[in-house]
Design an enzyme around this catalytic site. Structure first.
Site, mmCIF file in Angstrom:
data_model
loop_
_atom_site.group_PDB
_atom_site.id
_atom_site.type_symbol
_atom_site.label_atom_id
_atom_site.label_comp_id
_atom_site.label_asym_id
_atom_site.label_seq_id
_atom_site.Cartn_x
_atom_site.Cartn_y
_atom_site.Cartn_z
ATOM 1 N N SER A 434 62.689 103.673 -100.678
ATOM 2 C CA SER A 434 62.711 103.623 -101.703
ATOM 3 C C SER A 434 61.287 103.616 -102.396
ATOM 4 C CB SER A 434 63.844 103.427 -102.686
ATOM 5 O OG SER A 434 63.591 101.885 -102.815
ATOM 6 N N HIS A 455 63.529 110.264 -99.243
ATOM 7 C CA HIS A 455 63.691 109.631 -99.636
ATOM 8 C C HIS A 455 65.597 110.268 -100.837
ATOM 9 C CE1 HIS A 455 63.661 106.751 -103.806
ATOM 10 N NE2 HIS A 455 64.729 106.579 -102.640
ATOM 11 N N GLU A 467 63.818 113.661 -102.630
ATOM 12 C CA GLU A 467 61.780 113.570 -102.728
ATOM 13 C C GLU A 467 61.698 113.165 -101.185
ATOM 14 O OE1 GLU A 467 61.125 111.132 -106.168
ATOM 15 O OE2 GLU A 467 61.312 110.190 -105.029
ATOM 16 N N ASN A 505 60.734 107.288 -108.986
ATOM 17 C CA ASN A 505 61.353 105.504 -109.190
ATOM 18 C C ASN A 505 60.465 105.408 -110.254
ATOM 19 O OD1 ASN A 505 63.337 104.779 -108.007
ATOM 20 N ND2 ASN A 505 62.920 104.358 -106.554
#
Length: 712
Positions: A434, A455, A467, A505
């Site tokens: 991540s 991800h 992702e 993120n």
């Protein structure tokens, strides 16, 4: 048996049989699933005229020419042409008129359902006199219109409550969730559930029966009191409104209209109900919320058809390895075996790790068996796809290996080397990191073109996004194959460019940091969280941090600071909280208290003394939400400018599916378009001068605002 087939000029074929049953088949040419379109009106009407004029037809079986579905719903792209609520009301009224006619036909109509019968598809079936469905896993019925900011507009709000009872019908319409064959029979939506091989045969038997005299659907004394008495009904609708508003915070208009329209039909009769339904449908089509929700639907439909790289066909994944048996590894193994139906080999350094990963799948499947969604044999079959190993035995023929080990660069690089040593030359190495850039993970790889990021979001079995992160050397073939693999796992994959935090993120971090800054400025934690829930997020930022794990949530910050500098520096609050051993929900110690009668519902007041604060609210809910959200919007614009995401559409879907950005606002980019970019820049400048430089607007926003441009 002689058949008289009426030639199909469009979507419908009528086959008259000499047993007195005609088969009316719907098969929309050139489409994988049937959808109802307004222009079918005339065609259906002439078929119904033909049936009416032929006294030898005693019954009609309505079926689908598609092997995978009955009718997936109405074609919502036709709503884009509506210029006013009246236009949309006319579409609904047109559908209602045809379904009313079916219900009032002399012949007995039977819907023979296999695969999904959703939205308008179920409304069509409800207008028939009987409904028979198959016991196939793909068969499901439901009215999901609320998910598009709409309500069922072709009689669904009136017929379903009369068939199965007000409360159950209302629940289905307000949640939009569909039910499987067995539940549909239990609720009384269908009259029989049969194997696919005899569907038409059984449907024909029903078509030769007289029309049913149906009993009132209420079961049990309590339901009778609620649904059959004036005071009971008033209380039931009042409670439904309260519960709905508590959930939607008034951000979604459709649920309120659904309750109103059902109530009108119950109190004033079906004709008044249908009129109210068509009018409410018309109003909802014109709302900004429905517009945004429909755009999300179109975007995800489009994305399902795209390859990772245009023109590059994906390779099929026949065997999958998963490294690490933790929560993520267990979740990845589960979606791979149950959704993609591919065997998974889980590797962990400890036998307990493998056992835990297996238990992840067992627990979810066992719940489904207990609720009778699936048979025990189906669970056994899916569990049999999972095997475990402490070494790399059984890895030699893996097509893709998904790595879900600790966030440690050396460890991940060692995994790459191990896979290159034990697998095929073509094996894809996909990292579920991540925070660590994929370029770094692939730095020592002998075959960097096979290394990619994949991800997932936690919990993997529920979160729809993945992702797909390509670094500069990742091959096009690997990108396309990984995207296709994620789709098979039931995910919506978004391709993003490598870099710290990737996309989701990276836009989440400044939003969370701003929430922490507000805590340090003395804003009460529950005030911050409530402000963002009211704005439309499923949970507030502080609660989210507790849920994800404070240690996990803050791990990414150093990578972002290293890549992008000071604007990502986290407030000192996080260090103090972690130093106090607070990791959130997982160790029952965080910003919220996990003791007492309401674990996780109330703030742990000791957090304030730990941070040396005495909280008192100075900012309104609107200001709190604006400050956190602007930080996210600004970062999203930078990501688009830097090519981290391919387009605004991917950025919107990533934010909605990855972090619960309010769907009714359409995602960060559609929301900025709605606000107007010059307004977004003005608000950022306001906070840059009053709060700090971190609010300085992104270059792209300034440039687009000056040119009067929009993202869409």
């Amino acid at each position: 048996m002689t058949n008289d087939v009426q030639p199909a000029s469009g979507a419908f074929t009528l086959t008259k049989q000499d047993n007195g049953v005609a088969i009316l088949t719907m098969d929309v040419p050139g489409e994988s699933m049937n959808t109802l379109k307004a222009e079918f009106g005339e065609e259906i009407s002439s078929m119904l005229d033909d049936i009416d004029g032929d006294s030898s037809i005693k019954g009609v079986v309505l079926t689908s020419g598609k092997s995978n579905s009955f009718v997936a719903g109405a074609d919502i792209s036709m709503l884009a042409a509506c210029e006013s609520a009246e236009d949309a009301t006319a579409i609904a009224a047109g559908g209602q008129a045809i379904f009313d006619r079916i219900e009032n036909m002399k012949a007995t109509f039977v819907a023979a359902i296999h695969g999904p019968a959703l939205g308008g598809g179920l409304e069509l079936a409800l207008a028939c006199h009987y409904r028979i469905c198959t016991d196939a896993a793909s068969t499901q019925v439901g009215l999901p219109e609320v998910q598009l900011g709409l309500l069922p507009g072709s009689g669904g709000t009136q017929r379903l409550p009369r068939l199965i009872g007000i409360q159950q019908a209302m629940k289905m319409m307000l949640t939009g969730s569909s039910v499987r064959a067995k539940q549909a029979k239990k609720y009384g939506i269908v009259d029989d559930v049969v194997p696919y091989s005899v569907l038409l045969e059984v449907a024909e038997q029903f078509a030769l029966k007289r029309k049913p005299e149906r009993e009132a659907p209420q079961k049990g004394l309590m339901n009778k009191m609620l649904e059959n008495t004036g005071p009971g009904k008033s209380m039931m609708f009042k409670k439904a409104r309260e519960a709905t508003f508590a959930k939607t915070k008034g951000n979604y208009p459709a649920p309120g209209y659904i309750i109103d329209v059902i109530e009108t039909g119950v109190n004033d009769g079906i004709q008044a109900g249908l009129k109210a339904e068509a009018e409410a449908f018309g109003k909802l089509v014109m709302t900004p919320e429905s517009f945004q929700l429909r755009q999300i639907f179109f975007a995800t439909t489009e994305m399902k058809k795209e390859n990772g790289v245009e023109g590059v066909k994906p390779e099929k994944m026949n065997k999958v390895g998963v490294l690490g048996g933790g929560l993520m590894g267990g979740g990845i193994a589960y979606v791979t075996s149950t959704k993609a139906g591919v065997p998974v080999r889980i590797k962990d350094v400890r036998a307990e790790g493998i056992a835990n990963a297996m238990k992840y799948s067992y627990d979810i499947l066992n719940k489904k068996v207990k609720k009778r969604f699936i048979r025990n044999s189906e669970m056994q079959k899916q569990m049999a796809l999972l095997t475990g190993t402490l070494d790399y035995s059984g890895y030699q023929d893996a097509d893709i290996v998904v790595e879900a080990v600790f966030e440690d660069l050396d460890l991940k690089q060692k995994m790459v080397a191990d896979i290159e040593a034990h697998c095929q030359e073509s094996t894809i190495f996909a990292s579920n990191t991540s925070s660590i850039p994929i370029t770094q993970i692939a730095a020592k790889a002998a075959r960097p073109e096979n290394v990619i990021g994949l991800h997932y979001f936690s919990p993997v079995d529920k979160m729809p996004l993945a992702e797909v992160i390509a670094h500069e050397k990742t091959s096009d073939q690997v990108i396309s194959s990984t995207v296709e693999f994620a789709k098979k796992q039931g995910k919506t994959p978004v391709v993003v460019k490598d870099g710290a935090g990737f996309y989701v993120n990276r836009i989440l971090a400044p939003y969370m940091n701003e929430a922490a800054s507000l805590i340090l400025a003395g804003e009460p934690i529950e005030h911050i969280d409530k402000s963002l829930v009211k704005f439309g997020f499923p949970v507030g930022p502080v609660k989210l941090l507790d849920e994800v794990g404070i240690d996990v949530g803050t791990k990414i910050i150093p990578f972002l600071v290293e890549a992008f500098g000071d604007r990502f520096t986290a407030p000192s609050a996080f260090d103090k909280v972690l130093a106090d051993g607070r990791k959130g929900k997982k160790n029952k110690k965080g910003f919220y208290s996990y003791e007492g009668k309401k674990p996780g519902k109330e703030v742990d007041e000791s957090i304030y003394s730990l941070l040396g604060l005495s909280p008192s609210s100075k900012l309104s809910e609107k200001e709190v939400a604006e400050r956190c959200v602007l930080m996210m919007l600004n970062e999203a614009a930078r990501c688009l400018d830097e090519g981290v995401i391919r387009n605004a559409r991917d950025g919107d879907i990533g934010a909605i599916f990855g972090i619960g950005f309010p769907p009714f606002l359409g995602g960060p980019f559609r929301y900025m378009d709605t606000l107007g970019l010059s307004d977004v820049v003005a608000r950022l400048n306001h906070y840059a001068s009053t709060v700090g430089d971190k609010f300085s607007p992104a270059d792209l926003l300034v440039k687009m605002a000056e040119g009067g441009e929009t993202f869409y």
